[in-house]
Write a protein that holds these residues in place. Structure first.
Motif, mmCIF file in Angstrom:
data_model
loop_
_atom_site.group_PDB
_atom_site.id
_atom_site.type_symbol
_atom_site.label_atom_id
_atom_site.label_comp_id
_atom_site.label_asym_id
_atom_site.label_seq_id
_atom_site.Cartn_x
_atom_site.Cartn_y
_atom_site.Cartn_z
ATOM 1 N N CYS A 34 3.673 49.289 60.056
ATOM 2 C CA CYS A 34 4.371 48.411 61.010
ATOM 3 C C CYS A 34 4.065 46.949 60.705
ATOM 4 C CB CYS A 34 3.948 48.739 62.441
ATOM 5 S SG CYS A 34 4.580 50.309 63.035
ATOM 6 N N ARG A 35 2.795 46.673 60.458
ATOM 7 C CA ARG A 35 2.408 45.277 60.180
ATOM 8 C C ARG A 35 3.047 44.789 58.892
ATOM 9 N NH1 ARG A 35 -3.897 45.622 62.266
ATOM 10 N NH2 ARG A 35 -3.400 45.167 64.441
ATOM 11 N N GLY A 38 6.393 43.703 59.497
ATOM 12 C CA GLY A 38 6.549 42.584 60.433
ATOM 13 C C GLY A 38 6.786 43.012 61.866
ATOM 14 N N LYS A 39 6.431 44.250 62.197
ATOM 15 C CA LYS A 39 6.627 44.735 63.581
ATOM 16 C C LYS A 39 5.363 44.450 64.382
ATOM 17 C CE LYS A 39 9.641 48.452 62.024
ATOM 18 N NZ LYS A 39 10.916 47.876 62.471
ATOM 19 N N ASP A 40 5.530 43.883 65.567
ATOM 20 C CA ASP A 40 4.393 43.510 66.396
ATOM 21 C C ASP A 40 4.081 44.632 67.381
ATOM 22 O OD1 ASP A 40 2.371 42.131 67.621
ATOM 23 O OD2 ASP A 40 3.717 41.083 69.000
ATOM 24 N N PRO A 42 1.294 46.069 69.952
ATOM 25 C CA PRO A 42 0.051 45.641 70.606
ATOM 26 C C PRO A 42 -1.117 46.538 70.205
ATOM 27 C CG PRO A 42 1.804 46.017 72.216
ATOM 28 C CD PRO A 42 2.299 46.536 70.904
ATOM 29 N N THR A 43 -2.276 45.951 70.061
ATOM 30 C CA THR A 43 -3.504 46.724 69.800
ATOM 31 C C THR A 43 -4.645 46.075 70.572
ATOM 32 O OG1 THR A 43 -4.017 45.377 67.854
ATOM 33 C CG2 THR A 43 -2.858 47.453 67.451
ATOM 34 N N CYS A 59 -1.024 51.138 71.572
ATOM 35 C CA CYS A 59 -0.279 51.015 70.310
ATOM 36 C C CYS A 59 0.653 52.202 70.079
ATOM 37 C CB CYS A 59 -1.259 50.912 69.144
ATOM 38 S SG CYS A 59 -2.213 52.431 68.916
ATOM 39 N N THR A 85 9.306 52.945 66.859
ATOM 40 C CA THR A 85 8.304 52.106 67.548
ATOM 41 C C THR A 85 8.829 51.516 68.852
ATOM 42 O OG1 THR A 85 8.977 50.089 66.391
ATOM 43 C CG2 THR A 85 7.282 51.451 65.337
ATOM 44 N N ARG A 112 -3.637 37.109 73.055
ATOM 45 C CA ARG A 112 -2.277 37.642 72.975
ATOM 46 C C ARG A 112 -1.854 38.503 74.162
ATOM 47 N NH1 ARG A 112 0.154 39.984 67.991
ATOM 48 N NH2 ARG A 112 1.877 39.256 69.230
ATOM 49 N N TRP A 116 1.999 39.922 75.682
ATOM 50 C CA TRP A 116 2.405 41.339 75.774
ATOM 51 C C TRP A 116 2.773 41.697 77.208
ATOM 52 C CZ3 TRP A 116 -2.553 42.729 72.662
ATOM 53 C CH2 TRP A 116 -2.308 42.552 71.299
ATOM 54 N N GLU A 119 6.208 40.420 77.579
ATOM 55 C CA GLU A 119 7.183 41.158 76.764
ATOM 56 C C GLU A 119 7.495 42.523 77.372
ATOM 57 O OE1 GLU A 119 5.964 41.828 72.693
ATOM 58 O OE2 GLU A 119 7.480 43.414 72.476
#
Ligand code: SF4
Ligand code: SF4
Ligand code: FES
Length: 286
Positions: A34-35, A38-40, A42-43, A59, A85, A112, A116, A119
Protein backbone atom coordinates in the motif's frame (compact mmCIF):
# COMPACT_ATOMS: atom_id res chain seq x y z
CA UNK A 1 1.23 -1.36 -11.28
CA UNK A 2 3.10 -1.24 -7.95
CA UNK A 3 6.71 -2.40 -7.69
CA UNK A 4 9.01 -2.03 -4.67
CA UNK A 5 12.69 -1.48 -5.55
CA UNK A 6 14.76 -4.57 -4.80
CA UNK A 7 17.69 -4.79 -2.40
CA UNK A 8 18.84 -8.38 -2.04
CA UNK A 9 16.98 -10.19 -4.85
CA UNK A 10 13.77 -11.83 -3.69
CA UNK A 11 11.05 -13.60 -5.59
CA UNK A 12 8.22 -11.30 -6.55
CA UNK A 13 4.68 -11.91 -5.37
CA UNK A 14 1.92 -10.83 -7.73
CA UNK A 15 -1.52 -9.95 -6.44
CA UNK A 16 -4.33 -7.46 -6.91
CA UNK A 17 -4.49 -4.27 -4.87
CA UNK A 18 -7.66 -2.23 -5.33
CA UNK A 19 -8.16 -3.72 -8.76
CA UNK A 20 -4.61 -2.98 -9.90
CA UNK A 21 -1.85 -5.50 -10.44
CA UNK A 22 0.79 -5.27 -7.70
CA UNK A 23 4.19 -6.92 -7.42
CA UNK A 24 6.19 -6.90 -4.21
CA UNK A 25 9.18 -8.89 -2.95
CA UNK A 26 8.26 -12.08 -1.13
CA UNK A 27 7.82 -11.38 2.58
CA UNK A 28 6.36 -7.91 2.07
CA UNK A 29 3.19 -7.06 3.94
CA UNK A 30 0.03 -5.67 2.40
CA UNK A 31 0.97 -2.41 4.15
CA UNK A 32 4.35 -2.37 2.36
CA UNK A 33 2.52 -2.70 -0.94
CA UNK A 34 0.00 0.00 0.00
CA UNK A 35 2.77 2.42 0.92
CA UNK A 36 4.65 1.68 -2.28
CA UNK A 37 1.45 2.44 -4.17
CA UNK A 38 0.99 5.73 -2.29
CA UNK A 39 -2.07 4.56 -0.34
CA UNK A 40 -2.46 6.12 3.10
CA UNK A 41 -3.53 3.38 5.52
CA UNK A 42 -3.69 4.52 9.18
CA UNK A 43 -1.34 2.69 11.54
CA UNK A 44 -0.69 3.00 15.25
CA UNK A 45 0.76 -0.19 16.71
CA UNK A 46 2.84 -0.93 13.63
CA UNK A 47 6.52 -0.11 14.00
CA UNK A 48 9.13 -0.17 11.26
CA UNK A 49 11.71 -1.68 13.62
CA UNK A 50 9.42 -4.13 15.43
CA UNK A 51 7.58 -7.32 14.60
CA UNK A 52 3.84 -6.56 14.32
CA UNK A 53 1.62 -7.11 17.32
CA UNK A 54 -1.77 -6.45 15.67
CA UNK A 55 -2.95 -4.64 18.76
CA UNK A 56 -4.83 -1.65 17.34
CA UNK A 57 -6.53 -2.97 14.15
CA UNK A 58 -6.71 0.49 12.65
CA UNK A 59 -4.98 -0.71 9.47
CA UNK A 60 -7.54 -3.34 8.45
CA UNK A 61 -8.26 -4.10 4.80
CA UNK A 62 -10.55 -6.57 3.05
CA UNK A 63 -9.12 -9.69 1.40
CA UNK A 64 -11.34 -11.63 -0.99
CA UNK A 65 -12.34 -14.96 0.59
CA UNK A 66 -11.34 -13.96 4.10
CA UNK A 67 -14.19 -14.02 6.62
CA UNK A 68 -12.68 -11.25 8.75
CA UNK A 69 -10.88 -8.04 7.91
CA UNK A 70 -7.11 -8.48 8.02
CA UNK A 71 -4.46 -6.19 9.50
CA UNK A 72 -2.42 -4.82 6.59
CA UNK A 73 0.61 -4.29 8.83
CA UNK A 74 1.19 -7.96 9.48
CA UNK A 75 -0.53 -9.94 6.73
CA UNK A 76 1.97 -10.90 4.07
CA UNK A 77 1.10 -10.43 0.43
CA UNK A 78 0.31 -13.78 -1.19
CA UNK A 79 0.19 -14.72 -4.88
CA UNK A 80 -3.26 -14.18 -6.37
CA UNK A 81 -4.63 -12.37 -3.34
CA UNK A 82 -7.30 -9.75 -4.01
CA UNK A 83 -7.02 -6.87 -1.56
CA UNK A 84 -9.39 -3.92 -1.23
CA UNK A 85 -8.35 -1.07 1.04
CA UNK A 86 -11.26 1.34 0.73
CA UNK A 87 -14.40 -0.77 1.11
CA UNK A 88 -17.20 0.49 3.31
CA UNK A 89 -16.61 -2.36 5.76
CA UNK A 90 -12.88 -1.62 6.13
CA UNK A 91 -13.41 2.13 6.46
CA UNK A 92 -16.21 1.63 8.98
CA UNK A 93 -14.01 -0.63 11.07
CA UNK A 94 -11.14 1.92 11.07
CA UNK A 95 -13.60 4.62 12.07
CA UNK A 96 -14.86 2.59 15.04
CA UNK A 97 -11.30 1.84 16.19
CA UNK A 98 -10.41 5.53 15.98
CA UNK A 99 -13.56 6.47 17.89
CA UNK A 100 -12.94 3.94 20.64
CA UNK A 101 -9.30 4.96 21.04
CA UNK A 102 -9.91 8.70 20.88
CA UNK A 103 -12.78 8.48 23.38
CA UNK A 104 -10.73 6.60 25.95
CA UNK A 105 -7.17 7.88 25.49
CA UNK A 106 -5.61 11.32 25.12
CA UNK A 107 -4.39 11.31 21.50
CA UNK A 108 -3.43 14.99 21.47
CA UNK A 109 0.25 14.19 20.83
CA UNK A 110 -0.31 11.31 18.41
CA UNK A 111 1.00 12.34 15.00
CA UNK A 112 -1.54 12.36 12.17
CA UNK A 113 -4.48 11.12 14.24
CA UNK A 114 -6.42 14.39 13.93
CA UNK A 115 -6.36 14.01 10.15
CA UNK A 116 -7.55 10.40 10.33
CA UNK A 117 -10.39 11.29 12.71
CA UNK A 118 -11.52 13.86 10.19
CA UNK A 119 -11.05 11.63 7.16
CA UNK A 120 -13.09 8.81 8.70
CA UNK A 121 -15.67 11.20 10.22
CA UNK A 122 -15.02 9.59 13.59
CA UNK A 123 -17.02 11.02 16.50
CA UNK A 124 -15.33 9.98 19.73
CA UNK A 125 -17.53 12.40 21.70
CA UNK A 126 -20.61 10.25 21.06
CA UNK A 127 -19.61 8.00 23.98
CA UNK A 128 -20.03 10.91 26.38
CA UNK A 129 -17.73 12.30 29.05
CA UNK A 130 -17.76 9.09 31.09
CA UNK A 131 -15.92 7.02 28.46
CA UNK A 132 -13.20 4.98 30.07
CA UNK A 133 -10.08 6.97 30.84
CA UNK A 134 -7.31 6.30 33.28
CA UNK A 135 -7.37 9.88 34.54
CA UNK A 136 -3.94 9.30 35.93
CA UNK A 137 -1.30 11.95 36.53
CA UNK A 138 1.83 11.60 34.39
CA UNK A 139 4.54 9.65 36.16
CA UNK A 140 7.42 12.10 36.62
CA UNK A 141 9.90 10.21 38.76
CA UNK A 142 13.23 10.94 37.10
CA UNK A 143 14.95 13.66 35.10
CA UNK A 144 15.18 11.74 31.82
CA UNK A 145 11.76 10.59 30.72
CA UNK A 146 8.09 10.79 31.63
CA UNK A 147 5.35 8.15 31.39
CA UNK A 148 1.90 9.58 30.74
CA UNK A 149 -0.34 6.54 30.54
CA UNK A 150 -3.44 8.64 29.87
CA UNK A 151 -1.99 8.67 26.34
CA UNK A 152 -1.30 4.93 26.18
CA UNK A 153 -3.16 2.82 23.61
CA UNK A 154 -1.64 -0.45 24.92
CA UNK A 155 0.09 -1.10 21.65
CA UNK A 156 2.88 -3.14 23.34
CA UNK A 157 5.59 -1.45 21.31
CA UNK A 158 7.47 -0.26 24.39
CA UNK A 159 7.23 -3.73 25.94
CA UNK A 160 8.65 -5.31 22.79
CA UNK A 161 11.41 -2.70 22.47
CA UNK A 162 12.40 -3.15 26.12
CA UNK A 163 12.05 -6.93 25.91
CA UNK A 164 13.09 -9.62 23.50
CA UNK A 165 12.82 -7.62 20.30
CA UNK A 166 15.61 -5.16 21.19
CA UNK A 167 16.82 -4.22 24.62
CA UNK A 168 16.34 -7.48 26.54
CA UNK A 169 15.96 -5.56 29.78
CA UNK A 170 12.29 -6.48 30.40
CA UNK A 171 11.74 -3.47 32.68
CA UNK A 172 8.18 -2.89 31.49
CA UNK A 173 5.30 -5.23 30.88
CA UNK A 174 1.53 -5.38 30.72
CA UNK A 175 0.01 -5.56 34.20
CA UNK A 176 -3.63 -6.45 34.84
CA UNK A 177 -6.17 -7.82 32.41
CA UNK A 178 -9.16 -6.47 30.50
CA UNK A 179 -10.11 -2.93 31.51
CA UNK A 180 -7.38 -2.99 34.17
CA UNK A 181 -4.60 -3.74 31.70
CA UNK A 182 -1.84 -1.15 31.71
CA UNK A 183 1.88 -0.81 31.11
CA UNK A 184 3.88 -0.95 34.32
CA UNK A 185 7.28 -1.72 35.75
CA UNK A 186 7.62 -4.50 38.31
CA UNK A 187 5.44 -3.90 41.40
CA UNK A 188 4.42 -0.57 39.81
CA UNK A 189 7.56 0.89 41.38
CA UNK A 190 9.04 4.25 40.39
CA UNK A 191 11.22 3.91 37.31
CA UNK A 192 14.26 4.66 39.45
CA UNK A 193 13.62 1.49 41.49
CA UNK A 194 13.01 -0.69 38.43
CA UNK A 195 15.23 -2.63 36.05
CA UNK A 196 15.12 0.26 33.55
CA UNK A 197 18.52 1.20 32.14
CA UNK A 198 17.23 4.46 30.57
CA UNK A 199 18.09 3.56 27.00
CA UNK A 200 14.94 5.38 25.89
CA UNK A 201 14.28 2.78 23.21
CA UNK A 202 10.70 2.63 24.42
CA UNK A 203 10.31 6.38 23.80
CA UNK A 204 11.65 5.90 20.29
CA UNK A 205 8.81 3.54 19.37
CA UNK A 206 5.89 4.95 21.38
CA UNK A 207 3.33 6.14 18.80
CA UNK A 208 1.32 8.47 21.02
CA UNK A 209 3.78 10.43 23.11
CA UNK A 210 2.78 8.50 26.24
CA UNK A 211 6.51 8.12 26.73
CA UNK A 212 8.48 11.30 26.19
CA UNK A 213 11.70 13.07 27.06
CA UNK A 214 11.36 15.06 30.27
CA UNK A 215 12.60 18.05 28.26
CA UNK A 216 9.69 17.68 25.82
CA UNK A 217 7.21 17.12 28.65
CA UNK A 218 8.37 20.27 30.46
CA UNK A 219 8.36 22.37 27.28
CA UNK A 220 4.85 21.20 26.36
CA UNK A 221 3.67 22.10 29.86
CA UNK A 222 5.24 25.54 29.49
CA UNK A 223 3.76 25.97 26.00
CA UNK A 224 7.19 26.34 24.40
CA UNK A 225 7.43 23.01 22.51
CA UNK A 226 7.44 23.93 18.81
CA UNK A 227 8.40 21.22 16.32
CA UNK A 228 8.14 23.68 13.43
CA UNK A 229 11.00 25.66 15.00
CA UNK A 230 13.23 22.61 15.49
CA UNK A 231 16.09 21.42 13.32
CA UNK A 232 17.35 17.85 13.10
CA UNK A 233 21.02 17.03 12.68
CA UNK A 234 22.26 13.46 12.43
CA UNK A 235 25.73 12.84 13.77
CA UNK A 236 27.81 10.05 15.30
CA UNK A 237 27.81 9.34 19.03
CA UNK A 238 31.27 10.00 20.44
CA UNK A 239 30.93 8.03 23.67
CA UNK A 240 32.27 4.69 22.42
CA UNK A 241 33.48 2.85 19.34
CA UNK A 242 30.13 1.45 18.25
CA UNK A 243 29.44 4.65 16.34
CA UNK A 244 25.67 4.88 16.73
CA UNK A 245 23.91 7.58 14.73
CA UNK A 246 22.23 10.27 16.80
CA UNK A 247 19.66 12.70 15.44
CA UNK A 248 19.76 15.85 17.55
CA UNK A 249 16.51 17.81 17.72
CA UNK A 250 17.41 21.43 18.42
CA UNK A 251 15.13 24.31 19.36
CA UNK A 252 16.42 27.79 20.27
CA UNK A 253 19.99 26.51 20.10
CA UNK A 254 19.34 23.82 22.72
CA UNK A 255 19.12 20.05 22.19
CA UNK A 256 15.59 19.12 23.22
CA UNK A 257 15.62 15.41 22.41
CA UNK A 258 17.69 12.73 20.67
CA UNK A 259 16.39 10.08 18.32
CA UNK A 260 18.22 7.64 16.08
CA UNK A 261 17.61 6.74 12.41
CA UNK A 262 15.52 3.59 12.12
CA UNK A 263 17.22 2.62 8.86
CA UNK A 264 20.65 2.31 10.49
CA UNK A 265 21.56 -1.34 9.72
CA UNK A 266 23.33 -1.80 13.07
CA UNK A 267 21.25 -0.01 15.66
CA UNK A 268 17.79 0.23 14.04
CA UNK A 269 16.88 3.33 16.04
CA UNK A 270 18.11 1.95 19.36
CA UNK A 271 20.60 3.69 21.65
CA UNK A 272 21.97 3.40 25.18
CA UNK A 273 21.55 5.95 27.96
CA UNK A 274 24.69 7.85 26.94
CA UNK A 275 23.67 8.40 23.35
CA UNK A 276 20.03 9.06 24.19
CA UNK A 277 20.33 11.32 27.22
CA UNK A 278 23.99 12.22 27.65
CA UNK A 279 23.87 15.42 25.62
CA UNK A 280 23.84 18.00 28.41
CA UNK A 281 27.62 18.50 28.20
CA UNK A 282 27.22 19.84 24.66
CA UNK A 283 25.26 22.82 25.90
CA UNK A 284 26.91 23.24 29.29
CA UNK A 285 28.21 26.81 29.18
CA UNK A 286 30.09 26.59 32.51
S1 SF4 B 1 14.31 3.17 28.86
FE1 SF4 B 1 15.04 1.19 28.02
S2 SF4 B 1 15.23 -0.14 29.81
FE2 SF4 B 1 13.97 1.60 30.47
S3 SF4 B 1 11.84 0.94 30.15
FE3 SF4 B 1 12.49 1.99 28.26
S4 SF4 B 1 13.28 0.38 26.91
FE4 SF4 B 1 13.17 -0.48 28.99
S1 SF4 C 1 3.38 3.53 26.43
FE1 SF4 C 1 3.40 4.00 24.22
S2 SF4 C 1 4.52 2.29 23.28
FE2 SF4 C 1 3.91 1.63 25.33
S3 SF4 C 1 1.98 0.53 25.04
FE3 SF4 C 1 1.49 2.67 25.56
S4 SF4 C 1 1.27 3.72 23.59
FE4 SF4 C 1 2.32 1.79 23.19
S1 FES D 1 -1.23 -0.85 12.78
FE1 FES D 1 -1.90 -2.78 12.06
S2 FES D 1 -2.89 -3.67 13.77
FE2 FES D 1 -2.14 -1.77 14.54
Amino acid sequence: MTAIPLGVPRRLVEFTLDGQEARVPEGSTILDACRAAGKDIPTLCEGDTLRPKNACRVCVVEVEGSRTLVPACSRKAEPGMEVSTGTERARHSRKIVLELLASSVDLSTTPRVAGWLKEYEAKPDRFGPDAARLNEEPKVDNELYVRDYDKCILCYKCVDACGDQWQNTFAISVAGRGFDARIAVEHDAPLTDSACVYCGNCIEVCPTGALSFKSEFDMRAAGTWDESAQTETTTVCAYCGVGCNLTLHVQDNEIVKVTSPHDNPVTHGNLCIKGRFGYQHVQNRD
